[in-house]
Design a protein around this motif. Structure first.
Motif, PDB file in Angstrom:
ATOM      1  N   GLU A   9       7.092   3.558  -4.077  1.00  0.00           N
ATOM      2  CA  GLU A   9       7.418   4.049  -2.748  1.00  0.00           C
ATOM      3  C   GLU A   9       8.408   5.208  -2.823  1.00  0.00           C
ATOM      4  O   GLU A   9       9.203   5.289  -3.771  1.00  0.00           O
ATOM      5  CB  GLU A   9       8.043   2.948  -1.872  1.00  0.00           C
ATOM      6  N   SER A  10       8.361   6.047  -1.827  1.00  0.00           N
ATOM      7  CA  SER A  10       9.317   7.140  -1.703  1.00  0.00           C
ATOM      8  C   SER A  10       9.460   7.504  -0.234  1.00  0.00           C
ATOM      9  O   SER A  10       8.634   7.092   0.591  1.00  0.00           O
ATOM     10  CB  SER A  10       8.873   8.346  -2.525  1.00  0.00           C
ATOM     11  N   GLY A  34      12.361   7.087   1.731  1.00  0.00           N
ATOM     12  CA  GLY A  34      13.411   6.427   2.493  1.00  0.00           C
ATOM     13  C   GLY A  34      14.648   7.305   2.602  1.00  0.00           C
ATOM     14  O   GLY A  34      14.753   8.357   1.958  1.00  0.00           O
ATOM     15  N   LEU A  82       7.268   7.447   4.935  1.00  0.00           N
ATOM     16  CA  LEU A  82       7.257   6.774   3.643  1.00  0.00           C
ATOM     17  C   LEU A  82       5.905   6.968   2.975  1.00  0.00           C
ATOM     18  O   LEU A  82       4.875   6.980   3.647  1.00  0.00           O
ATOM     19  CB  LEU A  82       7.532   5.282   3.800  1.00  0.00           C
ATOM     20  N   CYS A 137       3.509   5.709  -0.558  1.00  0.00           N
ATOM     21  CA  CYS A 137       3.316   4.737  -1.632  1.00  0.00           C
ATOM     22  C   CYS A 137       2.188   5.241  -2.510  1.00  0.00           C
ATOM     23  O   CYS A 137       1.041   5.329  -2.050  1.00  0.00           O
ATOM     24  CB  CYS A 137       2.993   3.368  -1.055  1.00  0.00           C
ATOM     25  N   THR A 146      11.934   0.949  -0.903  1.00  0.00           N
ATOM     26  CA  THR A 146      12.724   2.136  -0.585  1.00  0.00           C
ATOM     27  C   THR A 146      13.585   1.820   0.636  1.00  0.00           C
ATOM     28  O   THR A 146      13.112   1.225   1.601  1.00  0.00           O
ATOM     29  CB  THR A 146      11.826   3.365  -0.350  1.00  0.00           C
ATOM     30  N   GLN A 147      14.855   2.206   0.575  1.00  0.00           N
ATOM     31  CA  GLN A 147      15.797   1.852   1.625  1.00  0.00           C
ATOM     32  C   GLN A 147      15.676   2.804   2.810  1.00  0.00           C
ATOM     33  O   GLN A 147      15.666   4.032   2.640  1.00  0.00           O
ATOM     34  CB  GLN A 147      17.232   1.907   1.084  1.00  0.00           C
TER      35      GLN A 147
END
Length: 122
Positions: free
Chosen positions: A6-7, A9, A20, A22, A116-117
């Motif tokens: 994931e990216s 965030g 987001l 994935c 991802t936060q």
């Protein structure tokens, strides 16, 4: 071996948007139904959105319907979650997951990303 990464965030303000992504590797994305889940501190992992393997039919949790949009690009092996009108209660770690059948239950998914936060300030 299937891997999900994931990216996208980050820290945003109330009302902002985030997208987001994935990325799936190891097997074609078209093999899987995909889902997004989230987990806030002290809470259980909860369903956010899912998209079927065939026909790309989408489903959403009531709390995000109308604000979030899940989509898939099989050619790029990528699933996305567009999040608009973000609220502080959307703050959580967001995970993407891959499984054979589309479902709202985390236990039905076989592969998970690292998360991802997403933090939404008020």
């Amino acid at each position: 071996q299937v891997q999900l990464v994931e990216s996208g965030g980050g820290l945003v303000q109330n009302g902002d948007s985030l997208r987001l992504s994935c990325e799936v590797s190891g097997r074609p994305l078209s093999t899987y139904a995909m889902g997004w889940f989230r987990q806030a501190p002290g809470k259980e992992r909860e369903f956010v959105a899912r998209i079927t393997r065939s026909w790309s039919i989408t489903y959403y949790a009531d709390s995000v319907r109308g604000r979030f949009t899940i989509s898939r690009d099989n050619a790029k092996n990528t699933v996305s979650l567009q999040m608009n009108s973000l609220k502080p209660e959307d703050t959580a770690i967001y995970y993407c997951a891959a499984g054979t059948d589309s479902d709202s239950h985390p236990s039905r998914y076989d592969y998970w990303g690292q998360g991802t936060q997403v933090t939404v300030s008020s």
